[in-house]
Write a protein that holds these residues in place. Structure first.
Motif: not given
Length: 128
Positions: A82, A84-85
């Motif tokens: 995963k 994310g930012r």
């Protein structure tokens, strides 16, 4: 390079032999040693993906499915799961192999979260 290619190119695999100095009183790999090895592989995977300064912020879950006996080989496999930012997750699996047979099975699975940091140790966006 797109996201899928970066994830594929960052996959990390490490082989080790399990010697008595890494085992507990049951002659199996000490859990803390397994976790240390997993965090190292996760760190390498995260850094290979981002090419930024990355730090572990959590080990989300580690499941020990099978004991890992002294005198076996292990393979640790890290994969980004995963993005994310400013953070990403890496799954690490440990497979155990008997030295003198073809027997191989998954023994441990865990997930680690990493954050990208700047030179002031503040979170920064991942360079995707």
């Amino acid at each position: 390079m797109n996201l899928e290619e970066r994830i594929k190119n960052s996959k990390t695999s490490l082989f080790k032999a399990v010697f008595p100095n890494t085992t507990n009183h049951y002659d199996t790999l000490f859990g803390g040693t397994a976790m240390q090895m997993m965090d190292e592989v996760a760190f390498i995977t995260a850094t290979r993906f981002s090419r930024q300064c990355m730090v572990t912020v959590s080990s989300d879950r580690i499941d020990f499915h099978k004991p890992i006996a002294s005198g076996t080989f292990i393979e640790l496999k890290g994969t980004v799961t995963k993005v994310g930012r400013t953070s990403l997750k890496v799954q690490v699996e440990i497979y155990v192999e008997q030295m003198y047979s073809q027997n191989r099975e998954k023994a441990v699975k865990g997930e680690f979260t990493f954050v990208a940091l700047d030179e002031n140790k503040k979170p920064v966006p991942l360079a995707i």
